[in-house]
Design a protein around this motif. Structure first.
Motif, PDB file in Angstrom:
ATOM      1  N   ILE A  30       0.857  -1.305   0.010  1.00  0.00           N
ATOM      2  CA  ILE A  30       0.064   0.033  -0.123  1.00  0.00           C
ATOM      3  C   ILE A  30       0.875   1.140   0.062  1.00  0.00           C
ATOM      4  CG2 ILE A  30      -1.802   1.453   1.240  1.00  0.00           C
ATOM      5  CD1 ILE A  30      -2.845  -1.552   0.530  1.00  0.00           C
ATOM      6  N   PRO A  31       0.906   2.143  -1.166  1.00  0.00           N
ATOM      7  CA  PRO A  31       1.674   3.220  -1.045  1.00  0.00           C
ATOM      8  C   PRO A  31       0.913   4.313  -0.296  1.00  0.00           C
ATOM      9  CG  PRO A  31       1.199   2.432  -3.428  1.00  0.00           C
ATOM     10  CD  PRO A  31       0.181   1.580  -2.422  1.00  0.00           C
ATOM     11  N   VAL A  32       1.990   4.960   0.717  1.00  0.00           N
ATOM     12  CA  VAL A  32       1.399   6.056   1.578  1.00  0.00           C
ATOM     13  C   VAL A  32       2.141   7.106   1.143  1.00  0.00           C
ATOM     14  CG1 VAL A  32       1.084   6.636   3.809  1.00  0.00           C
ATOM     15  CG2 VAL A  32       1.020   4.257   3.320  1.00  0.00           C
ATOM     16  N   THR A  33       1.292   8.387   1.045  1.00  0.00           N
ATOM     17  CA  THR A  33       1.894   9.554   0.844  1.00  0.00           C
ATOM     18  C   THR A  33       1.208  10.865   1.343  1.00  0.00           C
ATOM     19  OG1 THR A  33       2.737  11.130  -0.743  1.00  0.00           O
ATOM     20  CG2 THR A  33       0.788  10.264  -1.337  1.00  0.00           C
ATOM     21  N   THR A  34       1.919  11.834   1.920  1.00  0.00           N
ATOM     22  CA  THR A  34       1.082  12.887   2.644  1.00  0.00           C
ATOM     23  C   THR A  34       1.561  14.212   2.112  1.00  0.00           C
ATOM     24  OG1 THR A  34       3.012  12.906   4.318  1.00  0.00           O
ATOM     25  CG2 THR A  34       1.103  11.477   4.737  1.00  0.00           C
ATOM     26  N   ASN A  35       0.864  15.309   2.180  1.00  0.00           N
ATOM     27  CA  ASN A  35       1.504  16.583   1.900  1.00  0.00           C
ATOM     28  C   ASN A  35       0.957  17.602   2.964  1.00  0.00           C
ATOM     29  OD1 ASN A  35       1.646  18.931   0.667  1.00  0.00           O
ATOM     30  ND2 ASN A  35       0.017  19.171  -0.625  1.00  0.00           N
ATOM     31  N   PRO A  36       2.157  17.822   3.774  1.00  0.00           N
ATOM     32  CA  PRO A  36       3.678  17.628   3.270  1.00  0.00           C
ATOM     33  C   PRO A  36       3.998  16.447   3.729  1.00  0.00           C
ATOM     34  CG  PRO A  36       3.433  18.903   5.347  1.00  0.00           C
ATOM     35  CD  PRO A  36       2.137  18.744   5.123  1.00  0.00           C
TER      36      PRO A  36
END
Length: 136
Positions: A30-36
């Protein structure tokens, strides 16, 4: 009679050997990304790194991803296993038909199909995790 006895002995040995082996559980990335970027990622309370990241989770159970970044509120994301009914049943039926034809015994086919369902659920093959990507 000799063939039936040999067949039963072989089936018994196969069952004995198979019962001693645990089925490996399939995992899903599961790819996980956040901003920032740079939030800490925890899967079920275990630290997995910082974003952007990919976490590998067992498909046979639900999970909670916790994302933490200083000066931001904590975000919890539930990753749920979803049963793939049609795919799982089709594979179980195929296994049952193949076993029934091989052993020339419909009862063996039914038993094999039911074992296939249990095996797929145990190994996680019957499930897919959702959401497949986490973006916060």
């Amino acid at each position: 009679m000799k063939i039936n006895a040999r067949l039963m002995i072989m089936l018994g040995l196969i069952a004995l050997l198979a019962s001693g082996c645990s089925t490996p559980v399939l995992r899903q990335d599961i790819p996980v990304t956040t901003n920032p970027l740079g939030a800490k990622v925890y899967a079920n309370g275990q630290y997995m790194g910082v974003t952007p990241n990919t976490v590998s989770l067992e498909r046979n159970r639900n999970h909670i991803l916790t994302l933490i970044k200083e000066s931001y509120r904590q975000e919890d994301v539930v990753i749920e296993k979803q049963y793939q009914k049609e795919r799982t049943y089709l594979k179980a039926i195929q296994s049952g038909v193949n076993s029934g034809l091989f052993f020339k015994n419909p009862a063996m086919g039914i038993n094999s199909g039911m074992q296939s369902l249990s095996s797929q659920e145990e190994s996680g093959e019957a499930f897919v995790l959702a959401p497949p990507v986490v973006k916060v």
